[in-house]
Write a protein that holds these residues in place. Structure first.
Motif, short mmCIF file in Angstrom:
data_model
loop_
_atom_site.label_atom_id
_atom_site.label_comp_id
_atom_site.label_asym_id
_atom_site.label_seq_id
_atom_site.Cartn_x
_atom_site.Cartn_y
_atom_site.Cartn_z
N ASN A 1 0.80 -1.22 0.00
CA ASN A 1 0.00 0.00 0.00
C ASN A 1 0.84 1.27 0.00
OD1 ASN A 1 -2.43 -1.43 0.05
ND2 ASN A 1 -2.34 -1.62 2.27
N GLU A 2 2.15 1.17 0.13
CA GLU A 2 3.01 2.36 0.12
C GLU A 2 2.87 3.03 -1.25
OE1 GLU A 2 4.56 3.00 2.95
OE2 GLU A 2 4.69 1.03 3.89
N GLU A 3 2.68 4.36 -1.23
CA GLU A 3 2.48 5.09 -2.48
C GLU A 3 3.64 4.96 -3.45
OE1 GLU A 3 1.28 9.13 -1.93
OE2 GLU A 3 -0.43 8.59 -0.70
N PHE A 4 4.86 4.88 -2.95
CA PHE A 4 6.02 4.85 -3.84
C PHE A 4 6.08 3.59 -4.69
CE2 PHE A 4 7.48 3.88 0.51
CZ PHE A 4 7.89 2.56 0.37
N PHE A 5 5.40 2.51 -4.28
CA PHE A 5 5.44 1.29 -5.08
C PHE A 5 4.67 1.42 -6.40
CE2 PHE A 5 6.31 -1.20 -1.02
CZ PHE A 5 7.65 -1.37 -1.32
N GLN A 6 3.82 2.43 -6.52
CA GLN A 6 3.10 2.63 -7.79
C GLN A 6 4.06 2.90 -8.94
OE1 GLN A 6 -0.08 5.51 -7.53
NE2 GLN A 6 -0.64 4.80 -5.49
N GLY A 7 5.17 3.55 -8.63
CA GLY A 7 6.11 3.88 -9.70
C GLY A 7 7.50 3.31 -9.51
N HIS A 8 7.74 2.57 -8.43
CA HIS A 8 9.10 2.08 -8.13
C HIS A 8 9.05 0.61 -7.75
CE1 HIS A 8 13.18 2.10 -6.28
NE2 HIS A 8 13.36 3.14 -7.05
N PHE A 9 8.97 -0.29 -8.53
CA PHE A 9 8.79 -0.27 -9.97
C PHE A 9 7.57 -1.11 -10.29
CE2 PHE A 9 13.39 0.24 -9.36
CZ PHE A 9 13.62 1.39 -10.08
#
Length: 156
Positions: free
Chosen positions: A54-62
Motif C-alpha cells: 500500500n506504500e504510495e512509492f510502489f506505484q512507480g518504483h517499480f
C-alpha cells in the motif's frame, strides 16, 4: 524519562506511533517509523517499519517489481535517529534536528512489500549542542539491508 503509561518510574524503552508523532514532525505518507521497540536515552533506538504494498512509492518504483527506494530506507534510518536526538537531555524540548548529510551509506539488499525493516540508530556525537552524528543500519530478517553514518543539525 518515566513510563507514565504503566505508572512506573522505569525508563521508557518502547514507543507507539502516537508517541513517535509527538517526537517527530513527519506525517503520512512520509512518516517511515511504525514503532520503537528498544530505546536507551542518549545512546540508541531500534525501530520498525512494516513495508506493505500500500506504500504510495510502489506505484512507480517499480511496476511489476516493487522495490523500496534506497533513499527512503535512509530516511527511515534518519527518523529513528531523530527519536534519539529529540530526547537528548542537554537539548531544549521541542528543538528539531534535520537530516543534513550521509557518509559510508551502502544498500546491501532489496526491500520489498511484506518485509519488516528493523532499524538501529546509535548516537555517536554532538558538537556545540547543534551538530549530531549517528551510526545506523536497517535489517530484514536479520540480514543487513542498508547501513551508514548520518549527520543532523538543529534548526532554530
Amino acid at each position: 524519562m518515566s513510563n507514565p503509561s504503566d505508572g512506573s518510574t522505569d525508563p521508557k524503552t518502547t514507543f507507539m506511533i502516537e508517541e513517535i508523532q509527538e517526537l517527530l514532525p513527519h506525517r503520512y505518507p512520509f512518516l517511515l517509523v511504525d514503532r520503537i521497540i528498544d530505546y536507551k536515552e542518549s545512546e540508541r533506538a531500534v525501530g520498525i517499519k512494516n513495508v506493505t504494498m500500500n506504500e504510495e512509492f510502489f506505484q512507480g518504483h517499480f511496476p511489476g517489481r516493487p522495490l523500496m527506494p534506497g533513499v527512503l530506507i535512509v530516511e527511515a534510518m534518519a527518523q529513528v535517529g531523530g527519536i534519539v536526538l529529540a530526547q537528548l537531555p542537554d537539548i531544549p524540548s521541542g528543538k528539531l534536528f534535520v537530516f543534513t548529510g550521509i557518509d559510508k551509506v551502502r544498500i546491501r539488499r532489496s526491500v520489498v512489500p511484506g518485509d519488516q525493516l528493523v532499524i538501529t540508530a546509535e548516537f555517536l556525537s554532538l558538537k556545540r549542542k547543534r551538530f549530531a552524528m549517528m551510526s545506523t543500519k536497517a535489517e530484514v530478517d536479520g540480514k543487513l539491508a542498508c547501513s551508514g553514518e548520518l549527520m543532523f543539525a538543529m534548526v532554530d
